[in-house]
Design a protein around this motif. Structure first.
Motif, PDB file in Angstrom:
ATOM      1  N   ALA A 111      -3.929  15.907  22.480  1.00 18.50           N
ATOM      2  CA  ALA A 111      -5.055  16.857  22.580  1.00 18.50           C
ATOM      3  C   ALA A 111      -5.521  17.290  21.195  1.00 18.50           C
ATOM      4  O   ALA A 111      -6.729  17.435  20.954  1.00 18.50           O
ATOM      5  CB  ALA A 111      -4.645  18.072  23.412  1.00 18.50           C
ATOM      6  N   TYR A 112      -4.591  17.496  20.279  1.00 15.38           N
ATOM      7  CA  TYR A 112      -4.947  17.876  18.916  1.00 15.38           C
ATOM      8  C   TYR A 112      -5.772  16.770  18.248  1.00 15.38           C
ATOM      9  O   TYR A 112      -6.808  17.037  17.630  1.00 15.38           O
ATOM     10  CB  TYR A 112      -3.688  18.173  18.095  1.00 15.38           C
ATOM     11  N   ILE A 113      -5.321  15.532  18.380  1.00 10.78           N
ATOM     12  CA  ILE A 113      -6.029  14.402  17.765  1.00 10.78           C
ATOM     13  C   ILE A 113      -7.454  14.313  18.315  1.00 10.78           C
ATOM     14  O   ILE A 113      -8.421  14.147  17.560  1.00 10.78           O
ATOM     15  CB  ILE A 113      -5.269  13.084  18.002  1.00 10.78           C
ATOM     16  N   VAL A 114      -7.602  14.430  19.626  1.00 13.96           N
ATOM     17  CA  VAL A 114      -8.930  14.370  20.245  1.00 13.96           C
ATOM     18  C   VAL A 114      -9.781  15.544  19.771  1.00 13.96           C
ATOM     19  O   VAL A 114     -10.963  15.389  19.443  1.00 13.96           O
ATOM     20  CB  VAL A 114      -8.824  14.324  21.785  1.00 13.96           C
ATOM     21  N   GLY A 115      -9.177  16.731  19.714  1.00 12.09           N
ATOM     22  CA  GLY A 115      -9.913  17.907  19.250  1.00 12.09           C
ATOM     23  C   GLY A 115     -10.397  17.763  17.818  1.00 12.09           C
ATOM     24  O   GLY A 115     -11.536  18.115  17.498  1.00 12.09           O
TER      25      GLY A 115
END
Length: 126
Positions: A111-115
């Protein structure tokens, strides 16, 4: 191949990688024999190789590189965390509790990478 086509390949692989991890984590929790199926063992490596290759190609075509651009550096570091947590979650975790915790950590790093990719801001949660 055009930049847009490579970007679409990259985004498709992002989605397939995340869904594949979630599916394999579900199979792991249920002790499903499907987790040992040859396709379940090989396909994630193919998808992740395409994902990494398309990411490198996009960086080269756009002239934006990790350790130069802060948001790309954050994505690379997040990727290393995702890989490490995913390995412990699906293979190396000694107990089911450890594996569950690392599935959660891998999901959070994904989720962090996508964000970061969507906002181009490394500190998206702050």
């Amino acid at each position: 191949m055009s930049y847009l086509a490579i970007k679409h390949l990259h985004l498709s692989c992002v989605v397939l990688s995340g869904l594949g991890f979630a599916l394999r984590a579900t199979w792991m929790w249920r002790a499903s024999p499907l987790l040992q199926h040859p396709l379940a063992r090989r396909l994630p490596h193919i998808i992740d190789s395409l994902l990494l290759g398309s990411a490198l190609t996009l960086a080269w075509l756009s002239g934006q590189y990790p350790f130069v651009e802060g948001w790309l550096t954050a994505k690379v570091l997040g990727l290393l965390v995702y890989i490490g947590c995913g390995t412990i979650a699906l293979k190396r975790g000694r107990t089911p509790s450890i594996r569950r915790h690392f599935v959660l950590l891998a999901g959070l790093s994904y989720a962090y990478i996508v964000g970061v990719a969507l906002t181009r801001q490394p500190a998206i949660f702050f």
